[in-house]
Design a protein around this motif. Structure first.
Motif, mmCIF file in Angstrom:
data_model
loop_
_atom_site.group_PDB
_atom_site.id
_atom_site.type_symbol
_atom_site.label_atom_id
_atom_site.label_comp_id
_atom_site.label_asym_id
_atom_site.label_seq_id
_atom_site.Cartn_x
_atom_site.Cartn_y
_atom_site.Cartn_z
ATOM 1 N N THR A 101 -4.978 3.504 1.619
ATOM 2 C CA THR A 101 -5.466 4.669 1.196
ATOM 3 C C THR A 101 -4.816 5.710 2.111
ATOM 4 O O THR A 101 -4.804 5.255 3.413
ATOM 5 N N PRO A 102 -4.595 7.110 2.002
ATOM 6 C CA PRO A 102 -4.105 8.037 2.822
ATOM 7 C C PRO A 102 -4.989 8.167 4.028
ATOM 8 O O PRO A 102 -6.272 8.311 3.787
ATOM 9 N N THR A 103 -4.395 7.909 5.277
ATOM 10 C CA THR A 103 -5.205 7.937 6.388
ATOM 11 C C THR A 103 -4.727 8.943 7.490
ATOM 12 O O THR A 103 -3.573 9.110 7.774
ATOM 13 N N GLN A 104 -5.686 9.907 7.994
ATOM 14 C CA GLN A 104 -5.089 10.930 8.703
ATOM 15 C C GLN A 104 -4.619 10.309 10.393
ATOM 16 O O GLN A 104 -5.130 9.445 10.758
ATOM 17 N N ILE A 105 -3.478 10.724 10.550
ATOM 18 C CA ILE A 105 -2.859 10.495 11.797
ATOM 19 C C ILE A 105 -3.558 11.649 13.000
ATOM 20 O O ILE A 105 -3.142 12.489 12.880
ATOM 21 N N LYS A 106 -4.518 11.087 13.714
ATOM 22 C CA LYS A 106 -5.176 11.959 14.574
ATOM 23 C C LYS A 106 -4.570 11.930 16.142
ATOM 24 O O LYS A 106 -5.329 12.655 16.828
ATOM 25 N N ALA A 107 -3.553 11.300 16.238
ATOM 26 C CA ALA A 107 -2.802 11.095 17.540
ATOM 27 C C ALA A 107 -2.463 12.541 18.133
ATOM 28 O O ALA A 107 -2.305 12.736 19.401
ATOM 29 N N PHE A 108 -2.241 13.596 17.106
ATOM 30 C CA PHE A 108 -1.613 14.735 17.684
ATOM 31 C C PHE A 108 -2.969 15.551 18.210
ATOM 32 O O PHE A 108 -2.649 16.937 18.492
ATOM 33 N N GLY A 109 -3.868 15.542 18.002
ATOM 34 C CA GLY A 109 -5.097 16.033 18.526
ATOM 35 C C GLY A 109 -5.678 17.129 17.528
ATOM 36 O O GLY A 109 -4.974 17.452 16.548
ATOM 37 N N PRO A 110 -6.784 17.661 17.811
ATOM 38 C CA PRO A 110 -7.123 18.787 16.698
ATOM 39 C C PRO A 110 -6.722 20.189 16.737
ATOM 40 O O PRO A 110 -6.805 20.909 15.630
ATOM 41 N N THR A 111 -5.932 20.369 17.710
ATOM 42 C CA THR A 111 -5.106 21.617 17.626
ATOM 43 C C THR A 111 -3.716 21.763 17.270
ATOM 44 O O THR A 111 -3.303 22.811 17.125
ATOM 45 N N GLN A 112 -3.299 20.646 17.110
ATOM 46 C CA GLN A 112 -1.643 20.705 16.859
ATOM 47 C C GLN A 112 -1.604 20.811 15.478
ATOM 48 O O GLN A 112 -2.147 19.883 14.638
ATOM 49 N N LYS A 113 -0.774 21.692 14.918
ATOM 50 C CA LYS A 113 -0.500 21.690 13.420
ATOM 51 C C LYS A 113 1.079 21.269 13.124
ATOM 52 O O LYS A 113 1.833 21.805 13.988
ATOM 53 N N GLY B 210 0.859 -1.287 -0.101
ATOM 54 C CA GLY B 210 0.092 -0.136 0.049
ATOM 55 C C GLY B 210 0.845 1.422 0.024
ATOM 56 O O GLY B 210 0.192 2.362 0.344
ATOM 57 N N ALA B 211 1.836 1.285 -0.181
ATOM 58 C CA ALA B 211 3.129 2.303 -0.126
ATOM 59 C C ALA B 211 2.425 3.423 -1.250
ATOM 60 O O ALA B 211 2.920 4.645 -0.872
ATOM 61 N N LEU B 212 1.887 3.128 -2.059
ATOM 62 C CA LEU B 212 1.521 4.261 -3.038
ATOM 63 C C LEU B 212 0.082 4.985 -2.713
ATOM 64 O O LEU B 212 -0.271 6.018 -3.410
ATOM 65 N N GLY B 213 -0.372 4.423 -1.895
ATOM 66 C CA GLY B 213 -1.733 5.116 -1.544
ATOM 67 C C GLY B 213 -2.869 4.936 -2.405
ATOM 68 O O GLY B 213 -3.986 5.838 -2.238
ATOM 69 N N LEU B 214 -2.748 4.408 -3.393
ATOM 70 C CA LEU B 214 -3.897 4.066 -4.417
ATOM 71 C C LEU B 214 -5.103 3.230 -4.270
ATOM 72 O O LEU B 214 -6.229 3.535 -4.844
ATOM 73 N N GLY B 215 -4.902 2.390 -3.183
ATOM 74 C CA GLY B 215 -6.172 1.811 -2.522
ATOM 75 C C GLY B 215 -6.870 0.869 -3.635
ATOM 76 O O GLY B 215 -8.044 0.554 -3.708
ATOM 77 N N SER B 216 -6.066 0.448 -4.618
ATOM 78 C CA SER B 216 -6.538 -0.350 -5.766
ATOM 79 C C SER B 216 -6.845 -1.676 -5.449
ATOM 80 O O SER B 216 -7.423 -2.592 -6.344
ATOM 81 N N GLY C 161 0.765 2.570 3.714
ATOM 82 C CA GLY C 161 1.826 1.867 3.463
ATOM 83 C C GLY C 161 1.859 0.594 4.492
ATOM 84 O O GLY C 161 0.891 0.475 5.218
ATOM 85 N N ALA C 162 2.829 0.209 4.644
ATOM 86 C CA ALA C 162 3.090 -0.926 5.732
ATOM 87 C C ALA C 162 3.307 -0.245 6.892
ATOM 88 O O ALA C 162 3.846 0.929 7.598
ATOM 89 N N GLY C 163 2.674 -0.847 8.112
ATOM 90 C CA GLY C 163 2.698 -0.417 9.456
ATOM 91 C C GLY C 163 3.164 -1.454 10.513
ATOM 92 O O GLY C 163 2.688 -1.247 11.768
ATOM 93 N N PHE D 170 6.201 2.539 3.029
ATOM 94 C CA PHE D 170 5.315 3.353 3.612
ATOM 95 C C PHE D 170 5.518 4.849 3.053
ATOM 96 O O PHE D 170 6.569 5.168 2.869
ATOM 97 N N SER D 171 4.561 5.512 3.399
ATOM 98 C CA SER D 171 4.730 7.219 2.811
ATOM 99 C C SER D 171 3.809 7.994 3.853
ATOM 100 O O SER D 171 2.736 7.583 4.668
ATOM 101 N N LEU D 172 4.425 9.177 3.703
ATOM 102 C CA LEU D 172 3.678 10.370 4.647
ATOM 103 C C LEU D 172 3.323 11.474 3.827
ATOM 104 O O LEU D 172 4.092 11.863 2.869
ATOM 105 N N ALA D 173 2.406 12.251 3.921
ATOM 106 C CA ALA D 173 1.946 13.336 3.332
ATOM 107 C C ALA D 173 1.416 14.398 4.132
ATOM 108 O O ALA D 173 0.417 14.025 5.168
ATOM 109 N N LEU D 174 2.048 15.608 4.155
ATOM 110 C CA LEU D 174 1.441 16.737 4.997
ATOM 111 C C LEU D 174 0.777 17.675 4.266
ATOM 112 O O LEU D 174 1.263 18.145 3.001
ATOM 113 N N THR D 175 -0.366 18.114 4.662
ATOM 114 C CA THR D 175 -1.253 18.975 3.860
ATOM 115 C C THR D 175 -1.085 20.520 4.613
ATOM 116 O O THR D 175 -0.474 20.825 5.566
ATOM 117 N N LYS D 176 -1.530 21.453 3.711
ATOM 118 C CA LYS D 176 -1.187 22.964 4.251
ATOM 119 C C LYS D 176 -1.824 23.322 5.301
ATOM 120 O O LYS D 176 -1.606 24.313 6.109
#
Length: 234
Positions: free
Chosen positions: A90-102, A7-13, A69-71, A55-61
């Protein structure tokens, strides 16, 4: 593009079916390889992306961090035991940082990951047997991002991950390292770590202070390190 096994490409195919052995057999299938750049349609407004081993990471603005990917060692930061959620396709948000951490900076090592928040805190997760997560232990599987407490008083601005070591650059130009150092990659001169010795907490590299140098950028390879010095200290 490349191998989408695990799953490293995040294409979910392709959903994972059957046991691990059958997946190994399926590696002969041409559908496991993507040979041209392909849009990851479920991601938008990405400002940074990093690749580890399968595995891959992606950061949004808006400061949200996604992984796929592999975990196996928790490197995707999505929680669960070492045998659960092995592949995230497929890309899944890491929510462990909490809603206020950027999140503002990220990097991926071989099997571990790191992130810096807007207020300069350092978080790491994944494989930590060599001390590369910096939590003062050698835990193999850290599935949720944890703050590197020994750096809580520092203002981190950049992080880089190697195979078994990690480097963090602070706003004052100080560079901290932790993890495996038996090949000299921690930059500690004649304090070369032995095969059985690992630095499980951040340590400053004193070389630059002694030579009146300020570090401006850092990059780690698998077993080596490189920095740019952009000015002398004042």
């Amino acid at each position: 593009w490349g191998s989408k096994y695990e799953g490293a490409l995040g294409l979910g195919s392709r959903e994972r079916t059957g046991d691990y052995a059958s997946d190994e057999t399926d590696l002969q299938d041409d559908n496991y390889y993507v040979q041209t750049p392909t849009l990851v349609g479920t991601l938008a407004d990405v400002v940074d992306a990093k690749c580890g081993n399968s595995f891959s990471l992606a950061l949004t603005k808006d400061g949200k961090l996604y992984s796929f990917g592999a975990g196996d060692y928790g490197q995707t930061g999505l929680g669960g035991g070492s045998s659960s959620d092995r592949y995230t396709r497929t890309p899944t948000q890491i929510k462990a940082f909490g809603p206020t951490q950027k999140i503002v900076k990220i990097d991926a090592g071989l099997y571990h990951s790191a992130a810096i928040t807007e207020d300069g805190k350092v978080f790491t997760w994944g494989y930590g047997k060599d001390g590369q997560c910096g939590h003062g232990d050698r835990v193999v599987h850290t599935p949720i991002p944890q703050q590197v407490r020994r750096m809580s008083k520092n203002q981190a601005i950049e992080v880089s991950c190697g195979d078994g070591h990690t480097a963090v650059l602070c706003r004052d130009g100080e560079l901290y390292v932790f993890g495996r150092g038996r090949d000299g990659q921690l930059g500690r001169g004649d304090q070369l770590e032995s095969v059985a010795s690992y630095r499980t907490e951040p340590l400053p590299i004193e070389f630059f202070t002694r030579h009146n140098l300020r570090v401006g950028q850092v990059a780690l390879g698998g077993y080596h390190s490189l920095v740019l010095t952009n000015s002398k200290r004042r």
